[in-house]
Design a protein around this motif. Structure first.
Motif, short mmCIF file in Angstrom:
data_model
loop_
_atom_site.label_atom_id
_atom_site.label_comp_id
_atom_site.label_asym_id
_atom_site.label_seq_id
_atom_site.Cartn_x
_atom_site.Cartn_y
_atom_site.Cartn_z
N ALA A 65 0.83 -1.21 0.00
CA ALA A 65 0.00 0.00 0.00
C ALA A 65 0.86 1.26 0.00
CB ALA A 65 -0.93 -0.01 1.21
N SER A 66 1.93 1.25 0.79
CA SER A 66 2.85 2.39 0.84
C SER A 66 3.51 2.61 -0.52
CB SER A 66 3.91 2.15 1.91
OG SER A 66 4.91 3.12 1.85
N SER A 67 3.90 1.53 -1.17
CA SER A 67 4.57 1.63 -2.47
C SER A 67 3.62 2.10 -3.57
CB SER A 67 5.19 0.29 -2.84
OG SER A 67 6.10 -0.10 -1.85
N VAL A 68 2.40 1.58 -3.56
CA VAL A 68 1.41 2.03 -4.55
C VAL A 68 1.11 3.51 -4.34
CG1 VAL A 68 -1.01 1.79 -5.26
CG2 VAL A 68 0.41 -0.25 -4.98
N SER A 93 18.10 12.96 -10.93
CA SER A 93 17.97 12.61 -9.51
C SER A 93 16.65 11.91 -9.23
CB SER A 93 18.06 13.86 -8.63
OG SER A 93 19.29 14.50 -8.83
N PHE A 94 15.59 12.40 -9.87
CA PHE A 94 14.28 11.77 -9.70
C PHE A 94 14.30 10.33 -10.20
CE2 PHE A 94 10.23 10.64 -11.74
CZ PHE A 94 9.42 10.60 -10.62
N VAL A 95 14.89 10.10 -11.36
CA VAL A 95 14.94 8.75 -11.93
C VAL A 95 15.76 7.83 -11.04
CG1 VAL A 95 15.76 7.40 -13.90
CG2 VAL A 95 14.56 9.55 -14.29
N VAL A 96 16.88 8.33 -10.51
CA VAL A 96 17.73 7.51 -9.64
C VAL A 96 16.96 7.10 -8.39
CG1 VAL A 96 19.76 7.59 -8.13
CG2 VAL A 96 19.92 8.41 -10.49
N PHE A 97 16.31 8.04 -7.73
CA PHE A 97 15.59 7.71 -6.50
C PHE A 97 14.32 6.91 -6.77
CE2 PHE A 97 18.48 10.63 -4.52
CZ PHE A 97 18.67 10.04 -3.29
N LEU A 98 13.71 7.08 -7.92
CA LEU A 98 12.58 6.24 -8.30
C LEU A 98 13.02 4.78 -8.41
CD1 LEU A 98 9.65 5.79 -9.26
CD2 LEU A 98 10.43 6.40 -11.56
N ILE A 100 15.71 3.42 -7.01
CA ILE A 100 16.10 2.94 -5.68
C ILE A 100 14.85 2.57 -4.88
CG2 ILE A 100 17.11 3.62 -3.47
CD1 ILE A 100 19.13 5.31 -5.06
N ALA A 101 13.81 3.39 -4.97
CA ALA A 101 12.56 3.09 -4.25
C ALA A 101 11.94 1.80 -4.76
CB ALA A 101 11.58 4.26 -4.40
N LEU A 102 11.93 1.61 -6.08
CA LEU A 102 11.40 0.37 -6.65
C LEU A 102 12.23 -0.83 -6.22
CD1 LEU A 102 10.50 1.60 -10.25
CD2 LEU A 102 8.90 0.86 -8.49
N GLY A 103 13.55 -0.68 -6.22
CA GLY A 103 14.44 -1.78 -5.82
C GLY A 103 14.28 -2.17 -4.36
N THR A 104 14.24 -1.17 -3.48
CA THR A 104 14.08 -1.49 -2.05
C THR A 104 12.69 -2.06 -1.77
OG1 THR A 104 13.46 0.82 -1.59
CG2 THR A 104 15.75 0.20 -1.19
N PHE A 148 12.90 -3.47 8.11
CA PHE A 148 13.74 -2.27 7.96
C PHE A 148 13.79 -1.81 6.51
CE2 PHE A 148 15.29 -3.40 12.18
CZ PHE A 148 15.33 -2.14 12.76
N LEU A 149 13.84 -2.74 5.57
CA LEU A 149 13.82 -2.35 4.16
C LEU A 149 12.48 -1.73 3.78
CD1 LEU A 149 15.80 -5.12 2.31
CD2 LEU A 149 16.23 -2.68 2.27
N SER A 150 11.42 -2.18 4.41
CA SER A 150 10.10 -1.60 4.17
C SER A 150 10.08 -0.12 4.59
CB SER A 150 9.05 -2.40 4.93
OG SER A 150 7.79 -1.88 4.72
N LEU A 151 10.67 0.15 5.74
CA LEU A 151 10.77 1.54 6.20
C LEU A 151 11.66 2.35 5.25
CD1 LEU A 151 9.98 3.53 8.43
CD2 LEU A 151 12.02 2.81 9.67
N ASP A 152 12.78 1.75 4.82
CA ASP A 152 13.66 2.43 3.86
C ASP A 152 12.93 2.73 2.57
OD1 ASP A 152 15.72 2.29 5.65
OD2 ASP A 152 16.70 0.56 4.71
N SER A 153 12.13 1.77 2.13
CA SER A 153 11.37 1.95 0.90
C SER A 153 10.45 3.17 1.00
CB SER A 153 10.55 0.68 0.62
OG SER A 153 9.63 0.91 -0.41
N ALA A 154 9.74 3.28 2.12
CA ALA A 154 8.85 4.43 2.31
C ALA A 154 9.65 5.74 2.29
CB ALA A 154 8.08 4.29 3.62
N LEU A 155 10.82 5.73 2.90
CA LEU A 155 11.65 6.94 2.91
C LEU A 155 12.13 7.30 1.50
CD1 LEU A 155 13.74 6.32 6.15
CD2 LEU A 155 11.81 7.88 5.84
N PHE A 156 12.49 6.29 0.71
CA PHE A 156 12.90 6.57 -0.66
C PHE A 156 11.74 7.07 -1.52
CE2 PHE A 156 16.67 3.82 0.23
CZ PHE A 156 17.61 4.80 -0.01
#
Length: 195
Positions: A65-68, A93-98, A100-104, A148-156
């Motif tokens: 839900a957070s990722s969607v 920068s947007f593409v890089v963090f997008l 990273i967010a998808l990967g995490t 922890f990766l779930s929290l990282d994902s939300a931050l990214f």
């Protein structure tokens, strides 16, 4: 009432924190091993009732839900103004963090689902013909790592949302209301002299 970036960021952060909390509790509640009960040519593993499987799936649901919400928030037309995806994807920068967010997100989903499904299989398939079985449970540490990766994902996702906001501002500064470039080349002296 139209939804704004602040509300979307709160939704993403809340869902990410809930996923983290459920994942950590699932890791802490997971039993070390089951109790082996010997039968006639079989070993039946008896596991204490624990909420690990339910909490693991809840953690995954909140991660999804957070990722969607995070992904949709990047391309949502805030204040009724939409930005072409190409304009957002021009920002490196947007593409890089997008990415990273998808990967995490993918790695967190793997680390949450793998031990949760394994634990569920151990609980449901508890009759073993190997008399030396020690009634295992899912690997220790994976649910916590996934949390922890779930929290990282939300931050990214939040960082990507901030970068999307910057790209939106740049786009609207460069274009007028109709989506055409603001610069008028008709009044440019160099263009007039070369014509």
């Amino acid at each position: 009432m139209a939804i704004g970036m602040k509300q979307m960021s709160m939704i993403i952060a809340t869902l990410g924190v809930l996923s983290f909390i459920f994942g950590v509790i699932a890791e802490n509640k997971k039993p070390a091993a089951g109790t082996a009960i010997s039968g006639k040519g079989v070993v039946i593993c008896k596991y204490k009732s624990d909420p690990t499987v339910a909490l693991g799936y809840l953690s995954f649901v909140f991660l999804a839900a957070s990722s969607v919400a995070g992904f949709l928030s990047l391309f949502y037309p805030y204040q009724g103004k939409s930005v072409p995806q190409a304009a957002l994807l021009r920002n490196t920068s947007f593409v890089v963090f997008l990415n990273i967010a998808l990967g995490t997100t993918g790695l967190a989903a793997t680390l949450l689902l793998w031990p949760t499904i394994t634990e569920q299989l151990h609980i449901t398939r508890n009759i073993h013909h190997n008399l030396q079985t020690d009634c295992p449970t899912a690997k220790t540490g994976l649910l916590g790592g996934g949390a922890f990766l779930s929290l990282d994902s939300a931050l990214f996702w939040l960082v990507a949302l901030m970068l999307a906001d910057n790209a939106r501002e740049d786009y609207f500064q460069e274009t007028n209301v109709k989506g055409e470039p603001k610069a008028s080349y008709a009044d440019d002296e160099i263009i007039k002299s070369s014509a």
